[in-house]
Scaffold this motif. Sequence first.
Motif, PDB file in Angstrom:
ATOM      1  N   TYR A 168      34.149  33.220  42.912  1.00 57.41           N
ATOM      2  CA  TYR A 168      34.704  33.379  41.574  1.00 57.41           C
ATOM      3  C   TYR A 168      34.156  32.286  40.640  1.00 57.41           C
ATOM      4  CZ  TYR A 168      38.111  33.617  37.774  1.00 57.41           C
ATOM      5  OH  TYR A 168      38.712  33.712  36.538  1.00 57.41           O
ATOM      6  N   ASN A 224      44.571  36.379  41.423  1.00 59.75           N
ATOM      7  CA  ASN A 224      45.944  36.688  41.837  1.00 59.75           C
ATOM      8  C   ASN A 224      45.958  37.675  42.999  1.00 59.75           C
ATOM      9  OD1 ASN A 224      47.263  35.016  40.049  1.00 59.75           O
ATOM     10  ND2 ASN A 224      47.425  36.557  38.461  1.00 59.75           N
ATOM     11  N   VAL A 225      45.162  38.747  42.871  1.00 60.29           N
ATOM     12  CA  VAL A 225      45.094  39.758  43.935  1.00 60.29           C
ATOM     13  C   VAL A 225      44.533  39.133  45.207  1.00 60.29           C
ATOM     14  CG1 VAL A 225      44.012  41.927  44.666  1.00 60.29           C
ATOM     15  CG2 VAL A 225      44.907  41.693  42.333  1.00 60.29           C
ATOM     16  N   VAL A 276      46.503  47.821  43.755  1.00 58.24           N
ATOM     17  CA  VAL A 276      45.290  47.815  42.936  1.00 58.24           C
ATOM     18  C   VAL A 276      44.644  49.202  42.921  1.00 58.24           C
ATOM     19  CG1 VAL A 276      42.936  46.907  42.758  1.00 58.24           C
ATOM     20  CG2 VAL A 276      44.823  45.361  43.262  1.00 58.24           C
ATOM     21  N   ASN A 306      34.499  42.567  41.387  1.00 56.81           N
ATOM     22  CA  ASN A 306      35.093  41.692  40.371  1.00 56.81           C
ATOM     23  C   ASN A 306      36.355  41.062  40.950  1.00 56.81           C
ATOM     24  OD1 ASN A 306      33.184  42.252  38.352  1.00 56.81           O
ATOM     25  ND2 ASN A 306      34.241  44.152  37.828  1.00 56.81           N
ATOM     26  N   ASP A 331      39.779  39.259  41.210  1.00 56.50           N
ATOM     27  CA  ASP A 331      41.021  38.889  40.531  1.00 56.50           C
ATOM     28  C   ASP A 331      41.698  37.871  41.447  1.00 56.50           C
ATOM     29  OD1 ASP A 331      43.829  38.788  39.946  1.00 56.50           O
ATOM     30  OD2 ASP A 331      43.661  40.662  38.836  1.00 56.50           O
ATOM     31  N   HIS A 333      37.390  43.230  48.274  1.00 61.06           N
ATOM     32  CA  HIS A 333      37.802  42.727  46.967  1.00 61.06           C
ATOM     33  C   HIS A 333      36.842  41.654  46.456  1.00 61.06           C
ATOM     34  CE1 HIS A 333      40.412  41.873  43.608  1.00 61.06           C
ATOM     35  NE2 HIS A 333      40.351  40.593  43.906  1.00 61.06           N
TER      36      HIS A 333
END
Length: 478
Positions: A473, A331-332, A86, A327, A329, A323
């Motif tokens: 999220y 998947n990450v 990333v 924002n 993600d 993380h």
Amino acid sequence: MATDSRKSPKSLDEWTELLRIQEMPIFSNTAQNIYAALDDRKKGAMELATVILQDPNLTAKLLKVGNSPYYNPSKQKMSTVSRAIVVLGAEVIRELTLACSFFEAILSSANKERANREIAQALHAAVQARELAITVRDTSPEEVFVAALLHNIGHIAFWCSNNPQSRKVHDLIEKSRLNSREAEKAVLGFTLWDLGKKLSKSWRLGGLIEEAIVTPNSDDKRVQMVQMGHRICDALKAGRDSEAMQECLEKIAAFSGLSQEAVKAKIAKNTSEAVQIARQFGANDASRYITSEGVPAGVDETEDTKIDKKELQFQILQDISSHISGNIDLNVLFEMVLEGIHRGVEMDRTLFMLLTPDKQTLNEKFSLGWPIMGCDEKIHIHHSESQANLLFDALQYQDGVWQFPEEHPHLYSAQIQQKIGKHECFVFPIHAENKAVGLIYCDRSLHGLPLTRDDFIGAKHFAKQAHIGLTLYCMKNH
């Protein structure tokens, strides 16, 4: 063509096969797997991470070099491959993984001095070429770096091999007045440049790497950058005030639009960078052949140190926290959680599965430690009303479950045994808004080492981070 390892190779084809199969198999396999993961646009960062994470030494070296000021000037600490992809981007990761696997494969050479000279030239030229590509705003400086690094692959593979015939060439070059190409031709019947062409085709490296090797005099600007990287190194050997260096400065100034003084300053800076990068890659001996100027003596601070398991877990948890504070993600997030359990808790196999909307099937989303398979070979586990199974049973345990085959044999159904096996394991359900959405499975089935309470607690911490990230999220996106 198979080569009998007891006989000395005679032809170009025999030397190519020897070096490809016997001398540098790690580099060969890793290079091809990384290229496959990046060239297939359908594949994402996790496929690339999976290739890297199969090799613990490569993973450790990649993260170490990736955290160096040259690659990570923003000093964003990275403890997971997922975060490194990333932060640095997939192209930079390709550059790093190929370079790391390259050094891993060649640093155990018998002809130490000559091998280190070749390695020094390769890395130094790669750094010079990459910086030139950045100066002229090339779209992929990393590709130029890799092409320059592997440009003399025939020389490097040959001199880093432990075959007695390489010593004969070495002696002939040292004792005779023949130049390198003449000596190679006299002893081998071909030049090492020819060997490099063969190896690049054999390894299917393709693209700019092969183009620069096969057509070195091409008018293509990117091929020229690769060549210039190597010309800079040759000119420096001739001397900073030599005719060769003056000619080199004029060419690069015309190519880049910079003044000769600016080019000279950049070359000096890049040379110092190359010394530091060589040390980061573990090529300490080779770093001494890049330059004898400005290299500090004393203890090398880049020596590898074994990180404590608890410390690694803490570092990866920090990566995850960073993380999910921005924002998210998903998947990450799950890639990082899986990597945390796999590396931080030292599991052999780790698996993240998603539950279908009808709650009847669990489908593999990410996995580490399993053989790399195609999309059609992913693990799917179906719910059965007539028979409980390990994974669907685990969904009812909020904090996860530690299962033993001998205690609950009925949970290891035929479907579980066929797809996963019959092993002691941890299973952690993942919830969103009080509903199970998937689970994480992990075991030590490959090495057979026992699981401990500390392992269960460590893995549970990572599973909780997945839950927290997923909750945040959902809150942000409602």
